[in-house]
Design a protein around this motif. Structure first.
Motif, PDB file in Angstrom:
ATOM      1  N   TRP A 127      38.811 -16.170  25.280  1.00 24.06           N
ATOM      2  CA  TRP A 127      39.673 -16.611  26.369  1.00 24.06           C
ATOM      3  C   TRP A 127      39.283 -15.927  27.680  1.00 24.06           C
ATOM      4  O   TRP A 127      39.177 -16.574  28.719  1.00 24.06           O
ATOM      5  CB  TRP A 127      41.133 -16.302  26.007  1.00 24.06           C
ATOM      6  CG  TRP A 127      42.118 -16.607  27.076  1.00 24.06           C
ATOM      7  CD1 TRP A 127      42.509 -17.849  27.505  1.00 24.06           C
ATOM      8  CD2 TRP A 127      42.840 -15.668  27.860  1.00 24.06           C
ATOM      9  NE1 TRP A 127      43.443 -17.720  28.507  1.00 24.06           N
ATOM     10  CE2 TRP A 127      43.662 -16.393  28.744  1.00 24.06           C
ATOM     11  CE3 TRP A 127      42.878 -14.285  27.899  1.00 24.06           C
ATOM     12  CZ2 TRP A 127      44.513 -15.773  29.654  1.00 24.06           C
ATOM     13  CZ3 TRP A 127      43.733 -13.674  28.800  1.00 24.06           C
ATOM     14  CH2 TRP A 127      44.532 -14.414  29.655  1.00 24.06           C
ATOM     15  N   GLN A 128      39.033 -14.614  27.628  1.00 28.18           N
ATOM     16  CA  GLN A 128      38.628 -13.888  28.833  1.00 28.18           C
ATOM     17  C   GLN A 128      37.245 -14.334  29.301  1.00 28.18           C
ATOM     18  O   GLN A 128      37.008 -14.460  30.506  1.00 28.18           O
ATOM     19  CB  GLN A 128      38.649 -12.385  28.572  1.00 28.18           C
ATOM     20  CG  GLN A 128      40.053 -11.861  28.356  1.00 28.18           C
ATOM     21  CD  GLN A 128      40.085 -10.428  27.865  1.00 28.18           C
ATOM     22  OE1 GLN A 128      39.198  -9.983  27.142  1.00 28.18           O
ATOM     23  NE2 GLN A 128      41.132  -9.709  28.249  1.00 28.18           N
TER      24      GLN A 128
ATOM     25  N   LYS B  53      37.540 -17.740  31.040  1.00 28.02           N
ATOM     26  CA  LYS B  53      38.143 -17.597  32.373  1.00 28.02           C
ATOM     27  C   LYS B  53      37.143 -17.016  33.359  1.00 28.02           C
ATOM     28  O   LYS B  53      37.031 -17.478  34.498  1.00 28.02           O
ATOM     29  CB  LYS B  53      39.384 -16.698  32.302  1.00 28.02           C
ATOM     30  CG  LYS B  53      40.613 -17.410  31.819  1.00 28.02           C
ATOM     31  CD  LYS B  53      41.850 -16.550  31.779  1.00 28.02           C
ATOM     32  CE  LYS B  53      41.928 -15.466  32.802  1.00 28.02           C
ATOM     33  NZ  LYS B  53      43.153 -14.697  32.806  1.00 28.02           N
TER      34      LYS B  53
ATOM     35  N   ALA C 110      44.851 -15.348  22.368  1.00 24.86           N
ATOM     36  CA  ALA C 110      45.188 -16.412  23.325  1.00 24.86           C
ATOM     37  C   ALA C 110      44.628 -17.771  22.925  1.00 24.86           C
ATOM     38  O   ALA C 110      44.230 -18.567  23.783  1.00 24.86           O
ATOM     39  CB  ALA C 110      44.747 -16.023  24.734  1.00 24.86           C
ATOM     40  N   HIS C 111      44.628 -18.059  21.635  1.00 27.92           N
ATOM     41  CA  HIS C 111      44.069 -19.337  21.177  1.00 27.92           C
ATOM     42  C   HIS C 111      44.803 -20.538  21.758  1.00 27.92           C
ATOM     43  O   HIS C 111      44.190 -21.572  21.991  1.00 27.92           O
ATOM     44  CB  HIS C 111      44.039 -19.410  19.644  1.00 27.92           C
ATOM     45  CG  HIS C 111      45.378 -19.466  19.002  1.00 27.92           C
ATOM     46  ND1 HIS C 111      46.116 -18.332  18.742  1.00 27.92           N
ATOM     47  CD2 HIS C 111      46.114 -20.513  18.591  1.00 27.92           C
ATOM     48  CE1 HIS C 111      47.253 -18.692  18.182  1.00 27.92           C
ATOM     49  NE2 HIS C 111      47.281 -19.991  18.077  1.00 27.92           N
ATOM     50  N   GLU C 112      46.086 -20.385  22.065  1.00 30.39           N
ATOM     51  CA  GLU C 112      46.836 -21.487  22.669  1.00 30.39           C
ATOM     52  C   GLU C 112      46.293 -21.832  24.060  1.00 30.39           C
ATOM     53  O   GLU C 112      46.329 -22.981  24.483  1.00 30.39           O
ATOM     54  CB  GLU C 112      48.336 -21.157  22.797  1.00 30.39           C
ATOM     55  CG  GLU C 112      49.003 -20.753  21.520  1.00 30.39           C
ATOM     56  CD  GLU C 112      48.980 -19.235  21.315  1.00 30.39           C
ATOM     57  OE1 GLU C 112      48.349 -18.511  22.094  1.00 30.39           O
ATOM     58  OE2 GLU C 112      49.587 -18.778  20.346  1.00 30.39           O
ATOM     59  N   GLU C 113      45.832 -20.829  24.760  1.00 33.22           N
ATOM     60  CA  GLU C 113      45.300 -21.032  26.100  1.00 33.22           C
ATOM     61  C   GLU C 113      43.917 -21.680  26.082  1.00 33.22           C
ATOM     62  O   GLU C 113      43.548 -22.408  26.991  1.00 33.22           O
ATOM     63  CB  GLU C 113      45.214 -19.700  26.851  1.00 33.22           C
ATOM     64  CG  GLU C 113      46.523 -18.999  27.027  1.00 33.22           C
ATOM     65  CD  GLU C 113      47.504 -19.802  27.869  1.00 33.22           C
ATOM     66  OE1 GLU C 113      47.066 -20.440  28.845  1.00 33.22           O
ATOM     67  OE2 GLU C 113      48.696 -19.820  27.521  1.00 33.22           O
TER      68      GLU C 113
END
Length: 121
Positions: free
Chosen positions: A85-86, A89, A117-120
Motif C-alpha cells: 500500500w505504501q 502510494k 491496508a488491503h482494503e485501500e
C-alpha cells in the motif's frame, strides 16, 4: 502509461513469474512491468534470503532480454518493512504520468486479506 507492479522478494525469481508477466504484456494494454524487489516482506521476516543486491541482480539478469520488463530497487529507498500500500502510494506520487496496476500471484491472493491496508489497495 499503464505500468504493472510485480513486487516480491524474488528469492529466487522463477519462470512462473516471467510467464505471468509475458501473458499480461501480451493480453493487457500495459506498457511495462516493473519487478519491484522487496528488501523486507513482512510475511518473510526471519527467513534466510539472499542479499537485496543479489536478488536485484538476479532479476536484472533474468530480464535482460525483456525490454518491457524492468528490475526495480524502488522499495530499497522506502521505510521497512515493505508494505504494498505504501509502495503504490509513493509510486503514484513520484510518477503521476503513469497508471499503476498491482500484479500478484495466487499464493499472495490467498493471503491478500492479511496484507496491511488491503482494503485501500
Amino acid at each position: 502509461m499503464l505500468t504493472g507492479i510485480y513486487g516480491g522478494t524474488f528469492n529466487p525469481l522463477h519462470n512462473g513469474h516471467l510467464q505471468v508477466a509475458r501473458r499480461l504484456l501480451n493480453k493487457e494494454q500495459m506498457g511495462e512491468i516493473w519487478f519491484v524487489v522487496s528488501p523486507l516482506n513482512p510475511f518473510k521476516q526471519g527467513e534466510t534470503l539472499l542479499s537485496d543486491e543479489q536478488r536485484l541482480e538476479m532479476v536484472r539478469a533474468a530480464l535482460k532480454d525483456e525490454p518491457r520488463m524492468l528490475a526495480s530497487d524502488y522499495e530499497f529507498h522506502l521505510p521497512k518493512p515493505s508494505y504494498t500500500w505504501q509502495t503504490m502510494k509513493a509510486l503514484a506520487a513520484d510518477y503521476p504520468d503513469r497508471e499503476f496496476v498491482l500484479i500478484i500471484g495466487a499464493d499472495n491472493w490467498n493471503s491478500f486479506d492479511q496484507w496491511f491496508a488491503h482494503e485501500e489497495i
